[in-house]
Enzyme design. Structure first.
Site, PDB file in Angstrom:
ATOM      1  N   ARG A 296       0.951  -1.029   0.066  1.00 44.33           N
ATOM      2  CA  ARG A 296      -0.077  -0.001  -0.179  1.00 44.33           C
ATOM      3  C   ARG A 296       0.899   1.228   0.032  1.00 44.33           C
ATOM      4  NH1 ARG A 296      -3.156  -0.604   5.264  1.00 44.33           N
ATOM      5  NH2 ARG A 296      -3.861   1.487   4.747  1.00 44.33           N
TER       6      ARG A 296
ATOM      7  N   LYS B  98      -3.228  -7.977  10.737  1.00 44.67           N
ATOM      8  CA  LYS B  98      -4.617  -8.001  11.515  1.00 44.67           C
ATOM      9  C   LYS B  98      -5.560  -7.815  10.469  1.00 44.67           C
ATOM     10  CE  LYS B  98      -3.962  -3.210  12.988  1.00 44.67           C
ATOM     11  NZ  LYS B  98      -4.088  -2.065  13.999  1.00 44.67           N
ATOM     12  N   ASP B  99      -5.140  -7.332   9.177  1.00 39.98           N
ATOM     13  CA  ASP B  99      -5.908  -6.703   8.154  1.00 39.98           C
ATOM     14  C   ASP B  99      -6.438  -7.959   7.342  1.00 39.98           C
ATOM     15  OD1 ASP B  99      -5.643  -4.348   8.806  1.00 39.98           O
ATOM     16  OD2 ASP B  99      -4.169  -3.819   7.355  1.00 39.98           O
TER      17      ASP B  99
ATOM     18  N   SER C 269     -11.632   2.058  15.876  1.00 42.28           N
ATOM     19  CA  SER C 269     -11.921   0.600  16.420  1.00 42.28           C
ATOM     20  C   SER C 269     -12.897   0.331  17.206  1.00 42.28           C
ATOM     21  CB  SER C 269     -10.355  -0.015  16.860  1.00 42.28           C
ATOM     22  OG  SER C 269     -10.764  -1.149  17.564  1.00 42.28           O
TER      23      SER C 269
ATOM     24  N   ARG D 187     -13.275  -2.397  18.823  1.00 36.14           N
ATOM     25  CA  ARG D 187     -12.695  -3.146  19.851  1.00 36.14           C
ATOM     26  C   ARG D 187     -12.024  -2.048  20.967  1.00 36.14           C
ATOM     27  NH1 ARG D 187      -7.399  -3.469  20.911  1.00 36.14           N
ATOM     28  NH2 ARG D 187      -6.932  -2.834  18.778  1.00 36.14           N
ATOM     29  N   ARG D 188     -11.435  -1.066  20.671  1.00 33.10           N
ATOM     30  CA  ARG D 188     -10.770  -0.216  21.475  1.00 33.10           C
ATOM     31  C   ARG D 188     -12.017   0.545  21.919  1.00 33.10           C
ATOM     32  NH1 ARG D 188      -6.441   1.363  17.028  1.00 33.10           N
ATOM     33  NH2 ARG D 188      -4.847   0.073  17.417  1.00 33.10           N
TER      34      ARG D 188
ATOM     35  N   ARG E  18     -10.536   8.155  11.350  1.00 31.33           N
ATOM     36  CA  ARG E  18      -9.622   7.143  10.208  1.00 31.33           C
ATOM     37  C   ARG E  18      -8.689   8.203   9.807  1.00 31.33           C
ATOM     38  NH1 ARG E  18     -12.203   4.300   6.267  1.00 31.33           N
ATOM     39  NH2 ARG E  18     -10.027   4.206   5.853  1.00 31.33           N
ATOM     40  N   GLY E  19      -7.884   7.598   8.899  1.00 34.23           N
ATOM     41  CA  GLY E  19      -6.767   8.370   8.375  1.00 34.23           C
ATOM     42  C   GLY E  19      -5.485   7.758   8.797  1.00 34.23           C
ATOM     43  N   ASN E  20      -4.165   7.964   8.030  1.00 27.81           N
ATOM     44  CA  ASN E  20      -2.874   7.708   8.462  1.00 27.81           C
ATOM     45  C   ASN E  20      -2.338   8.056   9.757  1.00 27.81           C
ATOM     46  OD1 ASN E  20      -1.784  10.084   8.037  1.00 27.81           O
ATOM     47  ND2 ASN E  20      -1.467   9.860   5.833  1.00 27.81           N
TER      48      ASN E  20
ATOM     49  N   THR F 159      -2.211  11.770  10.141  1.00 27.61           N
ATOM     50  CA  THR F 159      -3.264  12.476  10.221  1.00 27.61           C
ATOM     51  C   THR F 159      -3.831  12.393  11.750  1.00 27.61           C
ATOM     52  OG1 THR F 159      -3.894  12.099   8.023  1.00 27.61           O
ATOM     53  CG2 THR F 159      -5.812  12.495   9.601  1.00 27.61           C
ATOM     54  N   ARG F 160      -3.737  11.033  12.282  1.00 37.19           N
ATOM     55  CA  ARG F 160      -4.055  11.121  13.666  1.00 37.19           C
ATOM     56  C   ARG F 160      -3.400  11.605  14.711  1.00 37.19           C
ATOM     57  NH1 ARG F 160      -6.199   4.563  13.685  1.00 37.19           N
ATOM     58  NH2 ARG F 160      -7.195   4.475  11.482  1.00 37.19           N
TER      59      ARG F 160
ATOM     60  N   CYS G 246     -14.382  -7.006  11.626  1.00 40.88           N
ATOM     61  CA  CYS G 246     -13.738  -5.743  12.434  1.00 40.88           C
ATOM     62  C   CYS G 246     -14.909  -5.091  13.190  1.00 40.88           C
ATOM     63  CB  CYS G 246     -13.042  -5.053  11.377  1.00 40.88           C
ATOM     64  SG  CYS G 246     -14.271  -3.899  10.213  1.00 40.88           S
TER      65      CYS G 246
END
Length: 314
Positions: free
Chosen positions: A6, A77-78, A123, A125-126, A143-145, A148-149, A237
């Site tokens: 990616r 995990k993906d 997530s 889960r989180r 969301r985002g890379n 970004t986070r 997910c």
């Protein structure tokens, strides 16, 4: 050899590390080939609405099957837990630290964030495990890379974000972490911190070469147990499920190594949780995961896991 990746910084970094190992250990020239996935182009929709974490995987697998690349590197995990026709999971290299990490303003830990602080994560889960801690935090989607986070915290838009520690380690950003979260507080996603090296199943020689050069048997056993649990629970997910397997020497001398697996399934709001564990011989890692999942299903885990899907459909 063409290694598909990616385009994100994290993906290119970890794929580059794998490519360097392939070049060194197989003695071949290696080229990185960037592949755009739907998960990369759509940075606003929740992953569950796009079809789950598999949106990061399908384009790379398509490139493999077309012959555009020879090897694909994923965050494990993906990967969907089911097999995929024509694709082999050739190798699982040694795992990075699988725990989650908090990046918060002013160097604060989770326990130090005042009630009402805004913590972001994409997530379920989180979200569920954060809510179960009862800290009075406001939890928002994200969301985002990675940049970004992290920028959401730097700008003051949120008070903290939760990320996989492994991703920050791979791009050399461990310095931003204000707390690495104990699995007692937050169990990671199955497979978190591990990489998956895939190639075409028909390339039997390449499958063997990659496994011999890159495989870590302890990491493979751990993630096999975690993914077997997820597969048996039939959780995707959108389900608040965490799992972590560790490999250790057996208590009795001469018994070799054992897999110890911990898992949690929660209601989406964290109001109900089920935590269980199981262990078994290294060679039975998949069976350990399946057995623990079945025990959890027998105790009613399906009701917790199905709730997010029902809400999404509504």
């Amino acid at each position: 050899m063409r290694v598909g990746t990616r385009r994100s910084l994290l993906a290119r970094t970890q794929s580059g590390q794998v490519a360097a190992l392939i070049a060194e250990r197989l003695g071949v020239e290696v080229e990185l080939v960037e592949v755009v996935t739907e998960g990369d182009t759509n940075q606003t929709s929740a992953l569950a609405s796009l079809g789950g974490t598999g949106v990061f995987v399908s384009a790379l697998r398509d490139a493999l099957l077309r012959g555009d690349v020879d090897v694909a590197v994923h965050s494990l995990k993906d990967l969907p837990t089911g097999s995929f026709d024509g694709i082999a999971l050739a190798a699982v290299p040694p795992r990075e630290d699988p725990r989650d990490a908090l990046v918060a303003r002013d160097g604060l830990t989770l326990g130090e964030l005042p009630a009402g602080s805004v913590v972001a994560t994409g997530s379920p889960r989180r979200v569920a495990q954060l809510a179960a801690l009862g800290l009075g935090l406001e939890i928002v989607g994200l969301r985002g890379n990675i940049d970004t986070r992290l920028g959401k915290v730097a700008s003051g838009e949120v008070d903290g974000v939760i990320l996989a520690r492994a991703g920050l380690a791979r791009i050399d950003r461990l310095d931003v972490i204000t707390e690495t979260l104990d699995p007692i507080q937050m169990l990671p996603a199955p497979g978190q911190g591990a990489l998956a090296i895939e190639c075409r199943a028909a390339d039997a020689v390449l499958v063997s070469q990659l496994r011999e050069a890159l495989e870590d048997p302890f990491t493979r056993a751990a993630v096999d147990a975690e993914r077997a649990l997820l597969r048996t629970l039939e959780a995707g997910c959108a389900a608040p499920v965490g799992a972590l397997a560790e490999v250790a020497e057996a208590d009795e001398p001469g018994d070799g190594h054992q897999v110890w697996l911990r898992a949690v399934a929660l209601a989406p709001d964290g109001g109900v949780e089920m935590r269980r564990s199981a262990s078994g011989p290294l060679a039975d890692a998949v069976a350990v995961g399946e057995r623990l999942a079945q025990d959890m299903l027998d105790e009613g885990a399906a009701r917790l896991i199905e709730e997010p899907a029902r809400k999404q459909q509504a």
